[in-house]
Design a protein around this motif. Structure first.
Motif, PDB file in Angstrom:
ATOM      1  N   HIS A 190       0.885  -1.178   0.023  1.00  0.00           N
ATOM      2  CA  HIS A 190      -0.049  -0.009  -0.095  1.00  0.00           C
ATOM      3  C   HIS A 190       0.902   1.214   0.188  1.00  0.00           C
ATOM      4  N   PRO A 191       1.492   1.519  -0.945  1.00  0.00           N
ATOM      5  CA  PRO A 191       2.613   2.558  -1.095  1.00  0.00           C
ATOM      6  C   PRO A 191       1.761   3.910  -1.245  1.00  0.00           C
ATOM      7  N   PRO A 192       2.404   5.073  -0.667  1.00  0.00           N
ATOM      8  CA  PRO A 192       1.669   6.346  -0.358  1.00  0.00           C
ATOM      9  C   PRO A 192       1.823   6.910  -1.952  1.00  0.00           C
ATOM     10  N   VAL A 193       0.956   6.474  -3.006  1.00  0.00           N
ATOM     11  CA  VAL A 193       0.953   7.249  -4.193  1.00  0.00           C
ATOM     12  C   VAL A 193      -0.805   7.450  -4.513  1.00  0.00           C
ATOM     13  N   PRO A 194      -1.033   8.143  -5.438  1.00  0.00           N
ATOM     14  CA  PRO A 194      -2.649   8.499  -5.565  1.00  0.00           C
ATOM     15  C   PRO A 194      -3.092   7.017  -6.188  1.00  0.00           C
ATOM     16  N   LYS A 195      -4.539   6.605  -5.656  1.00  0.00           N
ATOM     17  CA  LYS A 195      -4.956   5.508  -5.912  1.00  0.00           C
ATOM     18  C   LYS A 195      -5.181   5.219  -7.605  1.00  0.00           C
ATOM     19  N   LYS A 196      -5.173   6.465  -8.330  1.00  0.00           N
ATOM     20  CA  LYS A 196      -5.376   6.154  -9.928  1.00  0.00           C
ATOM     21  C   LYS A 196      -3.924   5.434 -10.609  1.00  0.00           C
ATOM     22  N   LYS A 197      -2.861   5.812  -9.720  1.00  0.00           N
ATOM     23  CA  LYS A 197      -1.624   5.226 -10.143  1.00  0.00           C
ATOM     24  C   LYS A 197      -1.164   3.869  -9.785  1.00  0.00           C
ATOM     25  N   LEU A 198      -2.240   3.268  -8.845  1.00  0.00           N
ATOM     26  CA  LEU A 198      -1.687   1.835  -8.160  1.00  0.00           C
ATOM     27  C   LEU A 198      -2.793   1.017  -8.788  1.00  0.00           C
ATOM     28  N   PRO A 199      -2.202   0.056  -9.642  1.00  0.00           N
ATOM     29  CA  PRO A 199      -2.995  -1.150  -9.883  1.00  0.00           C
ATOM     30  C   PRO A 199      -4.135  -1.882  -8.807  1.00  0.00           C
ATOM     31  N   ARG A 200      -5.062  -2.274  -9.226  1.00  0.00           N
ATOM     32  CA  ARG A 200      -5.952  -3.065  -8.280  1.00  0.00           C
ATOM     33  C   ARG A 200      -5.237  -4.155  -7.678  1.00  0.00           C
ATOM     34  N   ASP A 201      -5.115  -4.616  -6.493  1.00  0.00           N
ATOM     35  CA  ASP A 201      -4.744  -5.674  -5.690  1.00  0.00           C
ATOM     36  C   ASP A 201      -3.180  -5.713  -6.262  1.00  0.00           C
ATOM     37  N   PHE A 202      -2.569  -4.469  -6.030  1.00  0.00           N
ATOM     38  CA  PHE A 202      -1.224  -4.263  -6.132  1.00  0.00           C
ATOM     39  C   PHE A 202      -0.405  -5.363  -5.308  1.00  0.00           C
ATOM     40  N   ALA A 203       0.644  -6.037  -5.669  1.00  0.00           N
ATOM     41  CA  ALA A 203       1.375  -6.627  -5.118  1.00  0.00           C
ATOM     42  C   ALA A 203       3.053  -6.463  -5.612  1.00  0.00           C
ATOM     43  N   ALA A 204       3.918  -6.353  -4.526  1.00  0.00           N
ATOM     44  CA  ALA A 204       5.371  -5.668  -4.916  1.00  0.00           C
ATOM     45  C   ALA A 204       6.271  -6.860  -4.737  1.00  0.00           C
ATOM     46  N   THR A 205       7.341  -6.984  -5.670  1.00  0.00           N
ATOM     47  CA  THR A 205       8.258  -8.020  -5.565  1.00  0.00           C
ATOM     48  C   THR A 205       9.775  -7.257  -5.499  1.00  0.00           C
ATOM     49  N   GLU A 206       9.710  -6.002  -5.533  1.00  0.00           N
ATOM     50  CA  GLU A 206      10.848  -5.243  -5.456  1.00  0.00           C
ATOM     51  C   GLU A 206      10.401  -3.864  -4.719  1.00  0.00           C
ATOM     52  N   VAL A 207      11.428  -3.342  -3.710  1.00  0.00           N
ATOM     53  CA  VAL A 207      11.461  -2.255  -2.847  1.00  0.00           C
ATOM     54  C   VAL A 207      12.691  -1.454  -3.432  1.00  0.00           C
ATOM     55  N   ASP A 208      12.572  -0.128  -3.532  1.00  0.00           N
ATOM     56  CA  ASP A 208      13.597   0.701  -3.525  1.00  0.00           C
ATOM     57  C   ASP A 208      13.488   1.532  -2.261  1.00  0.00           C
ATOM     58  N   LEU A 209      14.365   1.839  -1.433  1.00  0.00           N
ATOM     59  CA  LEU A 209      13.962   2.768  -0.510  1.00  0.00           C
ATOM     60  C   LEU A 209      15.112   3.621   0.204  1.00  0.00           C
ATOM     61  N   TYR A 210      14.917   4.696   0.828  1.00  0.00           N
ATOM     62  CA  TYR A 210      15.922   5.387   1.437  1.00  0.00           C
ATOM     63  C   TYR A 210      15.846   5.135   2.893  1.00  0.00           C
ATOM     64  N   VAL A 211      17.005   4.855   3.460  1.00  0.00           N
ATOM     65  CA  VAL A 211      17.326   4.828   4.818  1.00  0.00           C
ATOM     66  C   VAL A 211      18.419   5.373   5.243  1.00  0.00           C
TER      67      VAL A 211
END
Length: 279
Positions: free
Chosen positions: A242-263
């Motif tokens: 559930h990434p913090p992006v607008p719903k219109k940019k998020l596919p239905r039942d979205f699932a991730a296989t990779e994550v790029d993040l800042y730590v």
């Protein structure tokens, strides 16, 4: 019982909106006086509002009792079940986040769970907005002759600054979590992704300068703000996200296989996860 309460609440809410709208129209047309508007408010609108609030309180009590929810889970359920309270809950969470940061609290961090910050550098925005607020206050004092309006605008500006600061404080109070069993990626109060550590195929320090805000690219989730990412995580199996992006940019039942993040501390973050990938 719950459906009946919801139906009665909707009827009273519709009555309240109809009454308020009618009185505003009549007053705008000059067909009723201010005293008539006040009488209408005390006789109809105020009692109707009390009924709506009472029914909402009953709904919330039943929600908590039937689901046995507490704390953040209860607030999340309220946001889901009570759309009219969504902004009030968000505002309360934002203000509470400031208190938590001042007290040094971080959600989910304990003796067995490590917390990793991703809020480094975001403090510059509230500071810049604070400077703007001071300049704005000086301009308001010079340009607006009415004292009451100057005070009102100053209070509104300060409160807006507090809310914006609270949004960034929520990120500091809700770090990414690494426990012996799982990895939880956060974005403020939002849980973006949670997966067992055994599902992590690979984790490495890797910079990605393409994005400066959260994004979704295929099955890739990007979690960054004003800077490049410095860690990449690859998963064996897709995980609902559930990434913090607008719903219109998020596919239905979205699932991730990779994550790029800042730590803020990528070396320790990667090291804490590598033990799972090496087993």
């Amino acid at each position: 019982m719950t459906l009946r309460i919801k139906l009665i609440k909707r009827i009273f809410l519709a009555l309240l909106l109809l009454t308020v709208g009618t009185m505003l129209i009549l007053r705008g047309l000059g067909l009723v006086s201010n005293s008539a508007v006040l009488i209408g408010f005390l006789a109809v609108e105020l009692p109707t509002l009390i009924v709506v609030l009472t029914l909402t309180g009953i709904e919330l009590y039943q929600l908590k009792k039937t689901r046995g929810l507490h704390g953040q889970e209860f607030l999340a359920a309220i946001e889901e079940q009570q759309p009219l309270l969504r902004f009030a809950i968000l505002e309360a969470r934002t203000l509470f986040a400031l208190v938590e940061v001042l007290l040094g609290r971080r959600h989910g961090v304990d003796s067995s769970t490590l917390g990793f910050s991703y809020a480094k550098g975001t403090l510059a925005i509230p500071i810049a907005l604070g400077v703007v607020t001071v300049i704005e206050a000086a301009a308001i004092h010079v340009l607006i002759p009415w004292t009451w309006l100057r005070i009102l605008l100053l209070i509104a500006s300060i409160y807006a600054l507090i809310l914006i600061s609270g949004i960034f404080a929520a990120r500091a109070a809700n770090p990414h979590l690494v426990s012996p069993q799982s990895l939880t990626l956060k974005w403020g109060h939002r849980t973006v992704l949670k997966t067992p550590r055994s599902n992590i195929a690979k984790v490495q320090q890797l910079s990605n300068h393409q994005y400066t805000e959260p994004a979704v690219d295929g099955s890739l989730v990007v979690l960054t703000s004003f800077t490049s990412t410095n860690v990449r995580i690859m998963l064996d199996e897709p995980v609902p996200a559930h990434p913090p992006v607008p719903k219109k940019k998020l596919p239905r039942d979205f699932a991730a296989t990779e994550v790029d993040l800042y730590v803020a501390n990528p070396q320790d973050f990667v090291r804490s996860l590598e033990t799972a990938t090496q087993q």
